[in-house]
Design a protein around this motif. Structure first.
Motif, short mmCIF file in Angstrom:
data_model
loop_
_atom_site.label_atom_id
_atom_site.label_comp_id
_atom_site.label_asym_id
_atom_site.label_seq_id
_atom_site.Cartn_x
_atom_site.Cartn_y
_atom_site.Cartn_z
N GLN A 7 0.83 -1.21 0.00
CA GLN A 7 0.00 0.00 0.00
C GLN A 7 0.86 1.26 0.00
OE1 GLN A 7 -2.25 -0.87 3.57
NE2 GLN A 7 -4.07 -1.49 2.40
N LEU A 8 1.92 1.24 0.77
CA LEU A 8 2.82 2.40 0.82
C LEU A 8 3.50 2.59 -0.53
CD1 LEU A 8 4.10 4.71 2.35
CD2 LEU A 8 5.79 3.08 3.27
N ARG A 9 3.92 1.50 -1.15
CA ARG A 9 4.53 1.58 -2.48
C ARG A 9 3.55 2.17 -3.49
NH1 ARG A 9 5.26 -3.63 -3.57
NH2 ARG A 9 6.95 -3.69 -2.06
N GLU A 10 2.30 1.71 -3.44
CA GLU A 10 1.28 2.24 -4.35
C GLU A 10 1.05 3.73 -4.12
OE1 GLU A 10 -2.22 -0.23 -3.82
OE2 GLU A 10 -1.10 -2.03 -4.35
N LYS A 11 1.05 4.16 -2.87
CA LYS A 11 0.89 5.58 -2.56
C LYS A 11 2.06 6.38 -3.14
CE LYS A 11 0.46 8.86 1.28
NZ LYS A 11 0.36 9.01 2.76
N ALA A 12 3.26 5.86 -3.01
CA ALA A 12 4.45 6.55 -3.52
C ALA A 12 4.41 6.69 -5.04
CB ALA A 12 5.72 5.83 -3.10
N ILE A 13 3.82 5.73 -5.70
CA ILE A 13 3.72 5.78 -7.17
C ILE A 13 2.59 6.71 -7.60
CG2 ILE A 13 3.19 4.42 -9.23
CD1 ILE A 13 4.67 2.06 -7.79
N ALA A 14 1.43 6.57 -6.98
CA ALA A 14 0.26 7.32 -7.41
C ALA A 14 0.21 8.75 -6.87
CB ALA A 14 -1.02 6.58 -6.99
N HIS A 15 0.67 8.95 -5.63
CA HIS A 15 0.54 10.26 -4.99
C HIS A 15 1.80 10.62 -4.19
CE1 HIS A 15 -3.67 10.17 -6.10
NE2 HIS A 15 -3.76 8.97 -5.56
N PRO A 16 2.93 10.74 -4.84
CA PRO A 16 4.17 11.00 -4.09
C PRO A 16 4.13 12.31 -3.31
CG PRO A 16 4.53 11.25 -6.44
CD PRO A 16 3.17 10.66 -6.28
N GLU A 17 3.35 13.27 -3.78
CA GLU A 17 3.26 14.56 -3.09
C GLU A 17 2.59 14.43 -1.73
OE1 GLU A 17 -0.61 13.90 -5.02
OE2 GLU A 17 1.44 13.63 -5.72
N GLN A 18 1.92 13.31 -1.48
CA GLN A 18 1.23 13.08 -0.20
C GLN A 18 2.08 12.30 0.80
OE1 GLN A 18 -2.55 11.23 -1.03
NE2 GLN A 18 -3.25 12.93 -2.30
N LEU A 19 3.27 11.90 0.40
CA LEU A 19 4.14 11.13 1.31
C LEU A 19 4.62 12.00 2.46
CD1 LEU A 19 6.38 9.20 -1.25
CD2 LEU A 19 4.57 8.23 0.19
N GLN A 44 7.34 12.51 5.74
CA GLN A 44 8.78 12.25 5.88
C GLN A 44 9.03 10.80 6.31
OE1 GLN A 44 9.53 15.59 8.60
NE2 GLN A 44 11.10 16.25 7.17
N LEU A 45 8.25 10.32 7.25
CA LEU A 45 8.43 8.95 7.71
C LEU A 45 8.17 7.94 6.59
CD1 LEU A 45 9.03 6.90 9.93
CD2 LEU A 45 6.62 7.10 10.66
N GLU A 46 7.15 8.18 5.80
CA GLU A 46 6.86 7.27 4.68
C GLU A 46 8.01 7.27 3.68
OE1 GLU A 46 1.97 7.48 4.75
OE2 GLU A 46 3.09 8.96 3.58
N CYS A 47 8.58 8.42 3.42
CA CYS A 47 9.75 8.48 2.52
C CYS A 47 10.90 7.67 3.08
CB CYS A 47 10.19 9.93 2.32
SG CYS A 47 9.07 10.95 1.34
N LYS A 48 11.16 7.80 4.37
CA LYS A 48 12.26 7.06 4.98
C LYS A 48 12.03 5.56 4.91
CE LYS A 48 13.69 10.74 8.05
NZ LYS A 48 13.78 11.26 9.42
N ILE A 49 10.78 5.15 5.12
CA ILE A 49 10.47 3.71 5.07
C ILE A 49 10.68 3.18 3.66
CG2 ILE A 49 8.61 2.02 5.23
CD1 ILE A 49 7.59 3.64 7.67
N ILE A 50 10.23 3.91 2.65
CA ILE A 50 10.40 3.45 1.27
C ILE A 50 11.88 3.40 0.91
CG2 ILE A 50 10.02 4.07 -1.16
CD1 ILE A 50 7.28 5.25 -0.16
N MET A 51 12.63 4.40 1.32
CA MET A 51 14.03 4.46 0.92
C MET A 51 14.94 3.55 1.75
SD MET A 51 14.40 8.53 -0.08
CE MET A 51 15.02 8.90 1.49
N HIS A 52 14.65 3.40 3.05
CA HIS A 52 15.57 2.69 3.94
C HIS A 52 14.97 1.48 4.64
CE1 HIS A 52 18.05 6.14 3.21
NE2 HIS A 52 17.20 6.93 3.79
#
Length: 166
Positions: free
Chosen positions: A66-78, A80-88
């Motif tokens: 779900q987080l991956r889908e959010k990052a693809i469809a709506h990256p502007e809504q991520l 900071q924590l969600e960005c860190k989880i996706i990246m690290h």
């Protein structure tokens, strides 16, 4: 070779990956479709899949897909924590030894160029197109967060940063 005994804490030696981890990297490059989810997470420096899922749910109330889908469809809504989880990864804790920056620097200073490239090639081989796309989007969003933070700090100190951007 039994890769099940490997954990994130015993995958590197003082001057490169352990022989077991090197073999896993080579397997990932040669036959990425043969890599198990647990092996994949080990290669990309994440906890086992069930733990990664549990941590992601606990931290952001979204599953990893779900987080991956959010990052693809709506990256502007991520966030900071969600960005860190996706990246690290959801297991990332910047306060603990072995964080991403420290690990990157350690490998850069002690691993040969061939070993660093082997690891990078293995990571690229096991990631899906959507995972890479989500990572790029999260990275771009994290840069926005970092720029905003820089501007806040600079404003508090009376520093003009308006001409710092390209």
């Amino acid at each position: 070779m039994n890769f099940q005994i490997l954990t994130m804490s015993n995958t590197t030696g003082p001057s490169g990956p352990t022989p077991e981890m090197r073999a896993l990297y080579q397997k990932a490059i040669a036959t990425p479709e043969a890599i198990t989810p647990a092996e994949k997470n080990l290669i990309i420096g994440r906890p086992p899949p069930d733990e990664e899922e549990r941590l992601c749910l606990a931290k952001v109330q979204l599953t990893v897909p779900q987080l991956r889908e959010k990052a693809i469809a709506h990256p502007e809504q991520l966030t900071q924590l969600e960005c860190k989880i996706i990246m690290h990864g959801a297991g990332f804790d910047p306060t603990k030894r072995g964080n991403v920056v420290e690990t990157f620097l350690d490998k850069g200073l002690t691993w040969s160029k061939d070993d660093r490239n082997l690891e990078l090639d293995a990571k690229a081989a096991v990631r899906t197109r959507d995972e890479l796309r989500a990572y790029v989007n999260a990275n771009q969003r994290a840069k926005v967060w970092a720029e905003q933070r820089l501007e806040e700090v600079a404003a508090k100190r009376g520093i003009d940063v308006s001409n710092w951007r390209d």
